[in-house]
Structures are given as structure tokens and as C-alpha cells.
Enzyme design. Sequence first.
Site, PDB file in Angstrom:
ATOM      1  CE1 TYR A  35     -72.250 -62.421  75.112  1.00 23.01           C
ATOM      2  CE2 TYR A  35     -71.630 -64.217  73.831  1.00 23.01           C
ATOM      3  CZ  TYR A  35     -71.166 -63.038  74.456  1.00 23.01           C
ATOM      4  OH  TYR A  35     -70.258 -62.607  74.107  1.00 23.01           O
ATOM      5  CD  GLU A  50     -74.600 -58.919  74.674  1.00 24.49           C
ATOM      6  OE1 GLU A  50     -75.308 -58.303  73.712  1.00 24.49           O
ATOM      7  OE2 GLU A  50     -73.338 -59.181  74.431  1.00 24.49           O
ATOM      8  CG  ASP A  68     -67.003 -46.096  94.423  1.00 24.01           C
ATOM      9  OD1 ASP A  68     -67.224 -47.072  95.208  1.00 24.01           O
ATOM     10  OD2 ASP A  68     -66.001 -45.875  93.631  1.00 24.01           O
ATOM     11  CB  THR A  89     -65.796 -53.975  94.184  1.00 25.40           C
ATOM     12  OG1 THR A  89     -65.214 -53.346  95.660  1.00 25.40           O
ATOM     13  CG2 THR A  89     -65.357 -52.926  93.443  1.00 25.40           C
ATOM     14  CE  LYS A 106     -61.705 -52.268  96.319  1.00 24.18           C
ATOM     15  NZ  LYS A 106     -62.629 -52.140  95.100  1.00 24.18           N
ATOM     16  NE  ARG A 159     -60.351 -59.994  91.829  1.00 23.69           N
ATOM     17  CZ  ARG A 159     -59.883 -59.069  92.633  1.00 23.69           C
ATOM     18  NH1 ARG A 159     -59.751 -57.818  92.489  1.00 23.69           N
ATOM     19  NH2 ARG A 159     -59.088 -59.605  93.788  1.00 23.69           N
TER      20      ARG A 159
HETATM   21  N1  DSN Z   1     -57.677 -51.207  93.482  1.00 18.86           N
HETATM   22  C1  DSN Z   1     -59.006 -50.770  94.253  1.00 18.86           C
HETATM   23  C2  DSN Z   1     -58.292 -50.488  95.474  1.00 18.86           C
HETATM   24  O1  DSN Z   1     -56.991 -50.793  96.030  1.00 18.86           O
HETATM   25  O2  DSN Z   1     -58.610 -49.647  96.573  1.00 18.86           O
HETATM   26  C3  DSN Z   1     -59.626 -49.693  93.678  1.00 18.86           C
HETATM   27  O3  DSN Z   1     -59.890 -49.751  92.608  1.00 18.86           O
END
Ligand code: DSN
Length: 482
Positions: free
Chosen positions: A74, A76, A251, A280, A283, A289
Site C-alpha cells: 500500500y 497512498e 487527452d 494511457t 496503446k 495497462r
Molecule cells: N477503449 C479505448 C479505445 O478503444 O479507444 C478508449 O477508452
Amino acid sequence: MTSSAPAPGTECADTASTAYRAALQVIESVEPRIAAATRKELADQRDSLKLIASENYASPAVLLTMGSWLSDKYAEGTVGHRFYAGCQNVDTVESVAAEHARELFGAPYAYVQPHSGIDANLVAYWAILASRVEAPSLAEAGARHVNDLSEKDWEELRHKLGNQRLLGMSLDAGGHLTHGFRPNISGKMFSQHSYGTDPDSGLLDYDAVAAAAREFKPLILVAGYSAYPRRINFATMREIADEVGATLMVDMAHFAGLVAGKVFTGNDDPVPHAHVTTTTTHKSLRGPRGGLVLAQQEYADAVDKGCPMVLGGPLPHVMAAKAVALAEARQPAFRVYAQRIAENAKALADGFLRRGARLVTGGTDNHIVLLDVTSFGLTGRQAESALLEAGVVTNRNSIPADPNGAWYTSGIRFGTPALTTRGFGVAEFDRVAELVVDVLTNTQPEGSSKARYRLADGTAERVRAAAAELLAANPLYPGLAL
Ligand code: DSN
């Protein structure tokens, strides 16, 4: 394989094989069904054309980093300021990950705790609210902390926090659910307005964005997308934000890998222009993730309070994997990879156009290609299912002014990051375009259903066989044997 950048798994494949074999044996001894599903997932990913724009294949180094006892801690709070004792190693992990993120993106400040893109966006929204709404209210009341406010002042502040305005790209133009849409908490937290794209070209119309901003006067202007196949001029977006006194939040979840790999530079790179940038990490960035937030110094303290303001305890094992992935993204090979993502998207788009397909915006200059499947007489749902039957994994997606709504949709979104990791080049992506068109021209809707379809006999077998050749020539995790 045609890539000059080594795919993850190429190096240390024998060591990784030994590690995975041992790990799966340990898992098998406790719950064999999970070991079997894990093995099967690798086989499925190896055997299909993964064209989901938001997916990728992380390296064994990234994946193995997540399977450790760092998970058990933990932590935090933030580095050097935790609500638990014994966080010295988590401090190291978080500091290293944040350092890599700052260096990679040239950002003054990085926060690597968010568990996902939604969490990163929530941290960003609440950091902006804390800086621009809460801090001035505290100063006005002569209070240092919200707990010092009277009940009346607190109620007024809560009302103010819940009545701010956000302007973002509409969902059907390619914006994301977290940019203020009602089913998501961002749509409930903010009064939201959208900007769309030009109805003829499908391109972002900056004059229309500026006009919407002048009229709506948002606290936050959001730029970024999950299904827009073009670049955004972030310098222009910042000018619009400055003119109306908005904070620019970008974003970059989808295209962070193109920013990291210096395909997006100058006005295409959001980091120097935005007050706060979120992403994120799994990607095009090809990490574990999760999410992260980059900020200009003026928002750094507020973002740093993301846990416990918005987030539960950080996931130290995932922060560690983020550090490994960010270190990989700082290598020269990642720039080659990012360049190839964009070249391959163009090859895929050109392959579709040459075969008579219609693309939203007429092409791409990022990693996304958005195909309008109404020209094949199909809904997105029918096209997605038919492609899956032939071993082509995609997702259906709305297109601007979509006649079929957000569930059935009229588009298929394709992305090149995953297959580029496997080593696919422009010739392979042209062949992918051919296979997709083969499936869609051989698919017929069944009755009046927007979901049912019929694939002509032999199509799935023909396309699967052709895909198998491409996949065999570009193996996933080459050398990795379980
Ligand atoms: N799930 C992502 C996408 O496929 O673009 C975005 O949240």
C-alpha cells in the site's frame, strides 16, 4: 520480418520463455483454468490480425515486471509523502517512472499513478477544479484547507465545483466518453458542450471550435480523440483556450506513442501547449495497462494529490512496468517503430481507397483509419462480426452523423500499432486492406436486422489462410515458447 526496430520479445526470448513456463506452472498448481486461459490468450493473439487501434503487445520485460510482490504494498500519497510506512522501494519505482515520463515527453511534471485513462482524466479534471475553483474560494474565505470552511462556504464551494463547463470533441466526431458525455461521470460533473468536425471534409474546424468556446466559455477545453484519424494543431487549441480563459487539457491516450517517438512534433505535440496532458500507457505507447498525467508546473501540486483525491492506492507493480515501458520508449528503436505506425496507417488507408472504400476524412495522418461501411451496405456491428469470423479483430465505431447510432454504428476503426509491433510494413498493410475488403464485399445483411449477416461460403477460410501467412512471417514474441 521487414522491421528494422526489434519487436518486443526478440531479445532475451529464451530467458523470457523460461520465466513464463515457470510462472504458468506455479499458476497451474493453484488454478489450472487461469493458466489455460493465459496460454490460450497468447495463442489467440498470435493467430489473429489485431487491428484494434487502442491495443498493442507489450514487451516481456514490461509484462514480467507486473508479476511481482510490488503488488502487495500500500502506498497512498506520493513520493516521500505516504500515508503508510515502508514505502521506500515504491518511492524509487514511482520516481524512476516519473523521471522517464518527464524526459520522454519534455514535461515539467509527471504523475504515474492513474490506473487507467479514465482515472488520468479524472485526476486532471479535479486538479484543474482544485486550482481554478477551490483555491480561489479558500483564499476568499481566508481558509487554508476545505475542512476550515464554514458549512455555508463549503456548500457554496461544492455547488461551484459541480457547475463548471467543459468543451470537448463530440463522440461521433471521434471524441472520448470521458470528454463530458452523459453516461460517463465527466458528463455528470460538468455542464458539457461539444465541437464536431466539418460535415463535408470530416476535419476539425478550428473556427467552429473558437466560436463554440466564445459562446460557451468553458473552464476546460479538451482536445484529443479516440477515433479521429488526423492530427490536431495544439498551438491553435491553446490560443482558443487562452482567448476564453479556459485551461487546455489534452487527452493523448491514443497517440502518445507518436508523441514519444517524435512523429508528432511542433504544433502536433500537445505537451508544450497544454496546461495538462493525460494518456494511457498501453496503446501506441506499448506499456502496461494504465494512465499518466503530465502537467505544467502551475498544476503540478494539484495533480500530485490525485491519490487520495480521486484514486485508490497506487499499483506499484504497474508503475514499475510503466517505468520499464517508458525506458523502452526512450530508445532510438522506438522512434523507428512510431514512424512505421504512421507509414503503415497511410498504407492501410491507401489500400482501402484504391479498392473503392470510403474513409472518414478521406485518409489518415496518425495511426487510425476509420472506414465507413455503409458503402458496403453494412452496419458497423455486421462488419465487425464478419471480420472477426475471418480472424480480423477490429471494433465498430460511430462516424460523424452516424445513421445507426452508437451501438450498431456505421464505421470500423482500424489501428496499426499492434501489427507494426509484430513487424508488418506497408506491403503487409496493403494486403490487410485487400483481405478486409474481401470480407466486406462478401458480407450481406440478413433481413432487416442491424446485427445479423451472412458471409459468403469460403470467405472466412480464404481470408484466414492469407492472414496466417502474414502472421507466420511476422511472429508475435518470436522465440517465446511456452
Ligand atoms: N477503449 C479505448 C479505445 O478503444 O479507444 C478508449 O477508452
